[in-house]
Motif scaffolding. Structure first.
Motif, short mmCIF file in Angstrom:
data_model
loop_
_atom_site.label_atom_id
_atom_site.label_comp_id
_atom_site.label_asym_id
_atom_site.label_seq_id
_atom_site.Cartn_x
_atom_site.Cartn_y
_atom_site.Cartn_z
N ALA A 134 0.83 -1.21 0.00
CA ALA A 134 0.00 0.00 0.00
C ALA A 134 0.87 1.27 0.00
N LEU A 135 1.40 1.63 1.13
CA LEU A 135 2.26 2.80 1.28
C LEU A 135 1.72 4.04 0.55
N PRO A 136 0.49 4.44 0.80
CA PRO A 136 -0.09 5.54 0.03
C PRO A 136 0.66 6.86 0.15
N ARG A 137 1.10 7.22 1.34
CA ARG A 137 1.80 8.50 1.51
C ARG A 137 3.17 8.49 0.84
N ALA A 138 3.90 7.42 1.04
CA ALA A 138 5.23 7.32 0.45
C ALA A 138 5.17 7.29 -1.07
N LYS A 139 4.23 6.52 -1.60
CA LYS A 139 4.11 6.43 -3.05
C LYS A 139 3.65 7.76 -3.65
N GLN A 140 2.76 8.46 -2.95
CA GLN A 140 2.31 9.76 -3.46
C GLN A 140 3.47 10.75 -3.47
N LEU A 141 4.32 10.71 -2.46
CA LEU A 141 5.49 11.59 -2.44
C LEU A 141 6.39 11.28 -3.64
N LEU A 142 6.60 10.00 -3.94
CA LEU A 142 7.42 9.63 -5.10
C LEU A 142 6.80 10.16 -6.39
N ARG A 143 5.48 10.02 -6.52
CA ARG A 143 4.79 10.53 -7.72
C ARG A 143 4.93 12.04 -7.85
N ASP A 144 4.76 12.73 -6.73
CA ASP A 144 4.74 14.20 -6.75
C ASP A 144 6.13 14.82 -6.90
N TYR A 145 7.16 14.19 -6.34
CA TYR A 145 8.45 14.86 -6.25
C TYR A 145 9.63 14.11 -6.88
N CYS A 146 9.49 12.83 -7.19
CA CYS A 146 10.66 12.05 -7.60
C CYS A 146 10.59 11.50 -9.03
N ILE A 147 9.41 11.24 -9.52
CA ILE A 147 9.24 10.50 -10.77
C ILE A 147 9.85 11.23 -11.97
N ASP A 148 9.86 12.55 -11.98
CA ASP A 148 10.40 13.28 -13.13
C ASP A 148 11.89 13.01 -13.36
N CYS A 149 12.64 12.81 -12.30
CA CYS A 149 14.08 12.57 -12.42
C CYS A 149 14.47 11.10 -12.25
N HIS A 150 13.54 10.30 -11.75
CA HIS A 150 13.86 8.91 -11.45
C HIS A 150 12.82 7.97 -12.04
N ASP A 151 12.63 8.08 -13.35
CA ASP A 151 11.72 7.16 -14.05
C ASP A 151 12.53 6.28 -14.99
N SER A 152 11.87 5.48 -15.78
CA SER A 152 12.60 4.55 -16.65
C SER A 152 13.36 5.26 -17.77
N ASP A 153 13.00 6.51 -18.07
CA ASP A 153 13.70 7.25 -19.12
C ASP A 153 14.93 7.99 -18.59
N VAL A 154 14.81 8.58 -17.40
CA VAL A 154 15.88 9.43 -16.88
C VAL A 154 16.80 8.68 -15.92
N THR A 155 16.31 8.02 -14.95
CA THR A 155 17.04 7.22 -13.95
C THR A 155 18.27 7.91 -13.36
#
Length: 108
Positions: free
Chosen positions: A19-40
């Motif tokens: 589940a981890l709803p808060r942690a996953k939402q933080l990743l979506r909101d603040y981390c995914i742009d620089c740490h996704d499968s394209d950028v890593t």
């Protein structure tokens, strides 16, 4: 006892590791742009953390928690969560990782 200690924190005693709803939402909101499968950046892709179970990605979650708990990420100059956002996400993920470690210890 766990319920009494955490009553005021709004974080469940035994978060479902997937589940981890808060942690996953933080990743979506603040981390995914620089740490996704394209950028890593830094060799980290958080996309699998958003959909996978904590059991299969515990090492990556540990790595993320170090950066979040020390406020190293997101970097200065980038949008960052509020202090409450950091605290609730770190607490939630730490509890889930601790629960997993207690259930599946890896000594030495």
């Amino acid at each position: 006892v766990c319920g009494l200690v955490l009553l005021a924190s709004e974080v469940p005693c035994s978060p479902a590791p997937s589940a981890l709803p808060r942690a996953k939402q933080l990743l979506r909101d603040y981390c995914i742009d620089c740490h996704d499968s394209d950028v890593t950046k830094g060799g980290l892709n958080v996309e699998p953390l958003l959909s996978g179970a904590l059991d299969t990605r515990a090492d990556d979650w540990e790595r993320v928690l170090v950066k979040l708990s020390t406020r190293q990420m997101p970097p200065q100059g980038k949008p960052r969560p509020s202090e409450d956002g950091y605290l609730s996400a770190v607490k939630e993920a730490t509890m889930a990782l601790d629960l997993r470690a207690a259930e599946h210890p890896r000594p030495g």
